[in-house]
Write an enzyme that holds these catalytic residues in place. Structure first.
Site, PDB file in Angstrom:
ATOM      1  N   CYS A 444       0.833  -1.201   0.000  1.00 53.46           N
ATOM      2  CA  CYS A 444       0.000   0.000   0.000  1.00 53.46           C
ATOM      3  C   CYS A 444       0.871   1.256   0.000  1.00 53.46           C
ATOM      4  O   CYS A 444       1.755   1.402   0.845  1.00 53.46           O
ATOM      5  CB  CYS A 444      -0.925   0.005   1.215  1.00 53.46           C
ATOM      6  N   GLY A 547      -1.473  -4.992 -12.807  1.00 49.38           N
ATOM      7  CA  GLY A 547      -1.138  -3.690 -13.361  1.00 49.38           C
ATOM      8  C   GLY A 547      -1.578  -3.508 -14.799  1.00 49.38           C
ATOM      9  O   GLY A 547      -1.153  -4.260 -15.686  1.00 49.38           O
TER      10      GLY A 547
END
Length: 706
Positions: A444, A547
């Site tokens: 994160c 991604g």
């Protein structure tokens, strides 16, 4: 509802499109009609067919009057954004509680004032007549709870109460409605967490075995502080302690001491590794020695040929031994029986070829996950929950682990800074929740998480990563997975050097987001590096990539380019077009119409009302999260409008017209237009309504991010 005649609806809205639009603003290019599709793609602009492009914007010199009008509007909206004091907010909350609209839930269910056991001491209103007089008009459509067993749980407060059947009038005589959601927070259990009376025998046993419990914690802190100072003073080191460099100045100063008191450098490790290694601290905080790994400990026990427990004992007998051992002096030795039994009994989970919806902050709520399941997702995961908040019994944090019955393969994602908090959290989750796996977030990038030493900050502390994964995997038999980024700092990738160790530490799978923490989303994901990590990983560790997947071609390419890759995780692509899962399964580009997109939004609104409630509060909560989601969906450009197919995730959409008014409205990046869409589904917004998106999808690199 929006007016059919197209008249403007009066409401107040923060001018997000001018200042805080969470998505990249629509690109207005003068003379874009003259640019070829190749030139637009080279500039990362969506190549929309010329007949759908809007004309060039008015030049600034011709917009003086419009600028003055905009300034006057923004100045008037500042009143709405005025910051209120805590005392004023508290006063407003009390006044709201006294409002007749704040009807007691028990009275609303039954329609009987005497049904509330608190009577006059109840903090809610019991004035039924005043409530009926002030209640807003019912919304169009049927109550979302009509198809379920039992009465509507909101009774008279439901915004669809006019559609309730006669049997819904008396809530007491009707059967109890069965909820399709699990993992709720029990009040008695919450009180134990509040009072810090919850026991964690499994986690404490594993932490004791690893030397991460009791006095060892203070010694570990001293070693970490010494390591940071050593990193700052190291000769020839171009980096500071903040970037994860672990080079030591003088090995002789930090030699370890074995149990006999002799100075001895542990073979096969660097001195800095030993300083950072949590396992070098013994259980009593005394002389330092290197503890055995879990694999070594497991090999020291004999195993029954039929695959049973150690020494032929049943699980109940082992549990009894653990309880007895917890009160003895040889606790660390006796708990080995329990810890190692879990190493062979660990459950397995197979991600190969499955469509995995990533845990998404704010927007990845339960209704959105239900919607993605309908559209083809195989694996879902709850939003990231902080371990400390879960251990404190915060209801808002426990709401993040709720699961719908439609989520047949479901995991929760947690985030913590140290092995003890993570180990106790996973024990708590396995005890109280129904989950198929537990994912530990170590990637994160959010500042508030990183500043606590969690998330992607752990990439600078590989030994702490080791302690967290070992402690978690040794505490529960639920599969433990890990999510990481390529690195903390751009250009200093390090996951490839530890990916093999992650499997040895006890993780069943690792998801690699192909960006660094510093990079955020400013560049394309590095899939070549993800492939490199997948090829280095042992066969026992599943590796998933993450991604920029935005079409079935992207999915196919990653699966074919690297057979070692187990699967791919889909994140922002699902936010912008959740039907991406359908496209991948059906192997096609879906030129979805605006009507079909509106049906998807209707389903989301229905799921939201079932989850947050069909009363006024539930309707507005559903509206809020719907608007958060619409701040992403406006980036989608329909397939029929493209000159180049498919659209890529990093392409910025220009200002364009849709094939009909609804499609044009859905393409707007204005918060006012998002509100119009919400009014089609949830009725008019209340007086004084404001909305400002919480997240920005184009998080650019900033100084505070490294």
């Amino acid at each position: 509802m929006a007016d059919e005649g197209g008249t403007a609806t009066e409401y107040a809205v923060v001018p997000v499109a001018e200042a805080e639009t969470p998505t990249e603003s629509k690109v207005d290019l003068e003379g874009s009609q003259q640019q070829t599709a190749e030139e637009l793609v080279a500039k990362a602009i969506v190549p929309v067919k010329k007949e759908f492009l809007r004309p060039p914007p008015i030049r600034p010199c011709d917009r003086k009057d419009e600028d003055l009008e905009r300034k006057s509007n923004s100045s008037s909206s500042n009143v709405l954004k005025e910051k209120k004091s805590k005392r004023q907010l508290k006063r407003e909350r009390k006044q709201e509680q006294k409002s007749p609209l704040n009807l007691c839930p028990e009275v609303a269910k039954t329609g009987d004032v005497s049904s509330c056991r608190y009577n006059n001491k109840c903090r809610f209103s019991h004035d039924l007549e005043a409530f009926k007089a002030q209640k807003p008009d019912d919304l169009e459509g049927d109550c979302p709870f009509l198809s379920s067993e039992g009465p509507c749980p909101f009774g008279l407060a439901c915004r669809f109460s006019g559609t309730h059947k006669d049997s819904f009038a008396g809530g007491i005589s009707n059967p109890v409605r069965r909820s399709s959601e699990v993992n709720g927070l029990n009040k008695d259990f919450q009180k134990l967490l509040w009072k810090n009376k919850m026991k964690f025998p499994k986690a404490d046993a594993q932490l004791k075995l690893l030397g991460l419990l009791g006095p060892a914690k203070s010694e570990l802190k001293k070693l970490e502080n010494k390591e940071e100072g050593n990193q700052a003073l190291s000769n020839g080191c171009h980096a500071t302690g903040e970037n994860g460099c672990r080079e030591a100045a003088s090995p002789s100063v930090y030699d370890t001491v074995d149990a006999s008191g002799n100075n001895e450098h542990v073979e096969g490790t660097s001195v800095a590794d030993e300083i950072e290694d949590d396992s070098l601290v013994n259980n009593e905080g005394g002389p330092l020695k290197k503890a055995k790994s879990l694999n070594e400990e497991c090999s020291s026990f004999t195993e029954v040929n039929n695959g049973g427990n150690h020494f032929g004992q049943d699980p109940g007998h082992i549990s009894a031994q653990i309880e007895e051992a917890s009160s003895t002096d040889n606790f660390a030795v006796r708990t080995d029986i329990y810890v190692n039994s879990h190493q062979r009994e660990r459950k397995l989970i197979d991600f190969r070829g499955k469509l995995y919806l990533a845990p998404l902050t704010t927007v990845g709520n339960l209704p959105f996950r239900r919607l993605c399941k309908v559209l083809g997702a195989d694996v879902t995961c709850g939003e990231m929950a902080m371990c400390t908040n879960l251990l404190q019994g915060q209801a808002s944090e426990w709401a993040l682990v709720r699961r719908h019955s439609a989520e047949d393969l479901f995991g929760v994602q947690i985030c913590g800074s140290y092995p003890d908090t993570v180990a106790r959290t996973v024990e708590l989750i396995q005890q109280e929740c129904a989950v198929d796996f537990i994912d530990i977030n170590m990637g994160c990038p959010i500042d508030i998480v990183v500043n606590r030493g969690a998330g992607s900050f752990l990439l600078t502390k590989p030994t702490r990563m080791k302690g967290i994964i070992q402690a978690a995997s040794g505490t529960v038999d639920t599969p433990i997975t890990v999510k990481v980024r390529t690195a903390y700092f751009e250009g200093r990738n390090r996951v490839d050097s530890i990916v093999a160790d992650i499997g040895d530490w006890g993780a069943s799978a690792v998801t690699i987001h192909g960006r660094s923490r510093q990079q955020r989303y400013s560049k394309l994901a590095d899939w070549d590096y993800i492939y490199q990590c997948a090829r280095r990983a042992p066969k026992t560790l599943q590796v998933l990539g993450n991604g920029d997947i935005f079409s079935y071609l992207d999915w196919n390419k990653h699966q074919s380019d690297c057979p070692e890759l187990t699967s791919c995780m889909i994140a922002r692509g699902a936010l912008i077009k959740p039907w991406l899962f359908t496209e991948i399964k059906e192997q096609r580009h879906w030129d979805i119409s605006s009507g079909e997109r509106l049906d998807i939004l209707k389903n989301y609104a229905k799921f939201g009302l079932e989850h947050w409630g069909s009363d006024s509060k539930g309707v507005e909560t559903t509206r809020h999260f719907l608007l958060e989601w619409l701040s992403y969906t406006c980036r989608y450009v329909p397939v029929g409008l493209l000159d180049v197919i498919p659209q890529c995730l990093n392409w910025r959409p220009p200002s364009y017209f849709g094939r009909n008014d609804l499609e044009t409205l859905m393409a707007s990046d204005s918060a006012a237009d998002w509100i119009k869409i919400s009014e089609m589904l949830l009725g008019k917004v209340p007086a004084g309504f404001t909305f400002a998106p919480k997240h920005k999808s184009n998080a650019y690199d900033r100084a505070e991010n490294g």
